[in-house]
Design a protein around this motif. Sequence first.
Motif: not given
Length: 276
Positions: A56-57, A61, A236-238, A240, A245-246
């Motif tokens: 998470v950002s 990160c 999907s945003s968490v 890699p 994603n960060c």
Amino acid sequence: MTRHLWSSAATLAAFAFFAATQATSGLCADLVFSDAFEPINFRFTSLYLRDPHVFVSAISCVDVTDTVFFGFSVNGQLQTNIQTDGNGDGYYDLSYLQRLYPLDENDGAVGAANFVSANCSTTTGACAADGSLPLLSMYTSHVTGQCLGVIAGTTVHAYSPTVTAASAPCFATSPASVTLDIGGIPVTLQNARIGATYSDPTHLTNGLLSGFISEADANATILPATLPLVGGMPLSSVLPGGSGNCAAFSDKDTIGGVTGWQFYLNFAANRVHYSE
């Protein structure tokens, strides 16, 4: 790996007959599979996400798979849910059971398996049906080698701890779809398989649950609003490699021409009593 059939065709035919009888008569599995066919039930006492990790950002990160951040980590929350009763109703907050019947540890032995959630008492340890539908599959036992391990090329980043394989004496189930609560994150895995080592008559060790989620499905899976920092965002945003994603690297895999993430979770389990 090679699948084995029962050495006795008569036994397989009898199993099919009993299953058909169950479906038409409405009898529960515990009544149909008596004696040698009685289901043996193992409750997950721990469950750890090993790959991919969750990032998470927040200023920087942060890998929140094992590291506690703002009071939360994925694996920390998993263990809390499995091992405690947060709402005080007398049951563990999360209970997954792997049921095998008949239990047969001989090499090449095949049996029915189902994976189900349940209500399990914090005082007696006994479990009861919670109304959820079981995930039905078959299992095969082996006395040498590995029953379930990592698919080549799907552990791109070297995390620690690494994924533990289910080694002999062991079993592994056939593929099926399963939805898991992973630290409050709903994840539906396709072609999921479960395997573990027969440690002794009452314990499973080296447990491995593995399955695939496509990038499209991860984009469509929305994280619960109650999760800190990432609530309301796509799964999907968490992960890699996912959009937004960060992480500076990608954990995405391509299996059968489909892009997504192959999940690996390790577990241990103890034998429990289960009632329908």
